[in-house]
Design an enzyme around this catalytic site. Structure first.
Site, PDB file in Angstrom:
ATOM      1  N   HIS A 160      28.876 -34.130  -6.825  1.00 40.48           N
ATOM      2  CA  HIS A 160      28.443 -34.802  -5.599  1.00 40.48           C
ATOM      3  C   HIS A 160      29.588 -35.491  -4.882  1.00 40.48           C
ATOM      4  O   HIS A 160      29.378 -36.457  -4.173  1.00 40.48           O
ATOM      5  CB  HIS A 160      27.361 -35.846  -5.925  1.00 40.48           C
ATOM      6  CG  HIS A 160      26.133 -35.251  -6.514  1.00 40.48           C
ATOM      7  ND1 HIS A 160      25.227 -34.528  -5.773  1.00 40.48           N
ATOM      8  CD2 HIS A 160      25.659 -35.244  -7.782  1.00 40.48           C
ATOM      9  CE1 HIS A 160      24.247 -34.112  -6.562  1.00 40.48           C
ATOM     10  NE2 HIS A 160      24.494 -34.526  -7.790  1.00 40.48           N
TER      11      HIS A 160
ATOM     12  N   LYS B 102      24.184 -23.804  -5.898  1.00 41.98           N
ATOM     13  CA  LYS B 102      23.473 -25.085  -5.828  1.00 41.98           C
ATOM     14  C   LYS B 102      22.682 -25.032  -4.519  1.00 41.98           C
ATOM     15  O   LYS B 102      23.265 -25.088  -3.436  1.00 41.98           O
ATOM     16  CB  LYS B 102      24.453 -26.259  -5.831  1.00 41.98           C
ATOM     17  CG  LYS B 102      23.739 -27.596  -5.830  1.00 41.98           C
ATOM     18  CD  LYS B 102      24.418 -28.602  -6.763  1.00 41.98           C
ATOM     19  CE  LYS B 102      23.536 -29.828  -6.940  1.00 41.98           C
ATOM     20  NZ  LYS B 102      23.956 -30.687  -8.038  1.00 41.98           N
TER      21      LYS B 102
ATOM     22  N   HIS C 184      29.999 -35.610 -14.604  1.00 37.13           N
ATOM     23  CA  HIS C 184      28.815 -35.033 -13.972  1.00 37.13           C
ATOM     24  C   HIS C 184      28.801 -35.280 -12.458  1.00 37.13           C
ATOM     25  O   HIS C 184      28.679 -34.360 -11.661  1.00 37.13           O
ATOM     26  CB  HIS C 184      27.552 -35.616 -14.603  1.00 37.13           C
ATOM     27  CG  HIS C 184      26.309 -35.008 -14.046  1.00 37.13           C
ATOM     28  ND1 HIS C 184      25.689 -33.928 -14.634  1.00 37.13           N
ATOM     29  CD2 HIS C 184      25.593 -35.294 -12.937  1.00 37.13           C
ATOM     30  CE1 HIS C 184      24.645 -33.595 -13.897  1.00 37.13           C
ATOM     31  NE2 HIS C 184      24.560 -34.412 -12.866  1.00 37.13           N
TER      32      HIS C 184
END
Length: 285
Positions: free
Chosen positions: A174, A220, A158
Site C-alpha cells: 500500500h 490486485k 506487508h
C-alpha cells in the site's frame, strides 16, 4: 458506515499540515491515470489493461534521496522475501537499517505529534527510546502469517513492501514509493484506476487513489494508497489507530484534507497485520 471520527480527523489534518517531507503533485512527481480498470477477482492472472503507460510519469528521485526519512525507508524495501511461508532472515545490517529509519521518522514533527497524542491517552512510553522500541515491536517484529509457518512476515513488510501468497495473491503493498520503484523496474504493471460508485474519475493531483495492478504474476483487483505522502505520515496514522483499538480489525472514518477515508488497521497479536486507507469520497467532486 461508521460516523466520522472528529478527534482523529483533527489530529490527522494537523499531521498532514506539518508533513513537510510530503511531495507535491505536479512539482515533485506527476502521475498518469489513463483508463478505468476493468472488473477483476483476486488471483486472476490476466485482466484487461486500461493503462499502457506507468502510473508514475516521473518522480524527483533527487528529492527522495535527499530527505532522510525517504532515504532510510527506501533502504528497507529490499530486506524482505516477499513470498509468505518462506522464513525471513533478519541480518544485523537490516536491524541497523530498521533503527536508522525509526530514528529518522522520530525526529519529525509528524511523529512527535503522534507520540504526544498517544502519551495523553497513556498508550505510549514517554521516553523516546522506549517509544521507538514499541514501534519496532509493532512494525518489525517477525511473525508467521499462517499458523504453523516459520516467521515469514511483519507489519512493515506487508503494508509497505507487499507479499505474495502461493504466487496467486498479492497481500498488502500500500505504499506509493515501493509502487514507483517496482514500476520503474517493470515489476509492477498498473492496470488503471478504480473509480468509486457513480463518481467521476480521479485527477492527477489526488493524493489518495484506488488502483488496480499486477505484481509477480498476480493481480490486485483494487488497492488504495496515499500518493506523495512521507513514510512518517503513514507510520503515524496507522500506529495511532493500532494503539487506540483492541479489536482484530479497526475501521475509522476520517476526513483528511478533502478526502473522506476509512482507515483500516488489522492486528496480528501485538503487531500490525495490515493497514491501508479506503477512499470513500473527495469533497472536490
Amino acid at each position: 458506515r461508521k460516523s466520522l471520527n472528529h478527534e482523529l480527523s483533527k489530529l490527522f489534518n494537523e499531521m498532514w499540515d506539518m508533513d513537510v517531507n510530503r511531495l507535491t503533485p505536479g512539482k515533485d512527481y506527476t502521475i498518469d491515470l489513463q483508463g478505468k480498470a476493468g472488473a477483476a477477482q483476486q488471483g486472476d492472472s490476466a485482466v484487461q489493461d486500461s493503462a499502457v503507460r506507468h502510473l508514475f510519469h516521473n518522480v524527483n528521485e533527487e528529492r527522495l534521496k535527499s530527505i532522510k526519512t525517504f532515504a532510510t525507508f527506501i533502504s528497507l524495501l529490499d530486506n524482505y522475501e516477499t513470498s509468505t511461508g518462506v522464513a525471513e532472515v533478519v541480518t544485523p545490517e537490516e536491524i541497523v537499517e530498521n533503527n536508522c529509519f525509526l530514528d529518522a521518522i522520530l525526529a519529525t514533527e509528524v511523529m512527535k505529534l503522534a507520540h504526544e497524542y498517544l502519551l495523553k491517552k497513556n498508550l505510549a512510553k514517554p521516553n523516546l527510546a522506549d517509544f521507538k522500541y514499541q514501534l519496532y515491536d509493532i512494525w518489525f517484529q517477525l511473525y508467521a502469517r499462517k499458523q504453523g509457518d516459520r516467521p515469514d512476515s511483519c507489519g512493515f513488510e506487508h503494508v509497505f513492501v507487499g507479499e505474495t501468497r502461493r504466487g496467486k495473491q498479492i497481500l498488502g503493498l500500500h505504499n506509493w514509493v515501493q509502487f514507483y520503484l517496482q514500476e520503474k523496474r517493470n515489476q509492477i504493471d498498473y492496470k488503471g484506476y478504480v473509480a468509486r460508485k457513480n463518481k467521476t474519475r480521479p485527477d492527477k493531483d489526488d493524493q489518495v487513489l484506488s488502483i488496480q495492478f499486477s505484481w509477480k504474476g498476480s493481480v490486485k483487483p483494487i488497492g488504495s494508497t496515499f500518493i506523495g505522502v512521507s513514510p512518517e505520515f503513514e507510520f503515524a496514522l496507522y500506529t495511532v489507530i493500532f494503539l487506540l483499538a483492541e479489536e482484530s480489525v479497526t475501521r475509522e472514518t476520517v476526513k483528511i484534507e478533502e478526502y473522506e477515508l476509512q482507515m483500516v488497521v488489522c492486528r496480528h497479536g501485538h503487531h500490525i497485520g495490515t493497514a491501508y486507507p479506503v477512499l470513500l469520497s473527495t469533497s472536490s467532486e
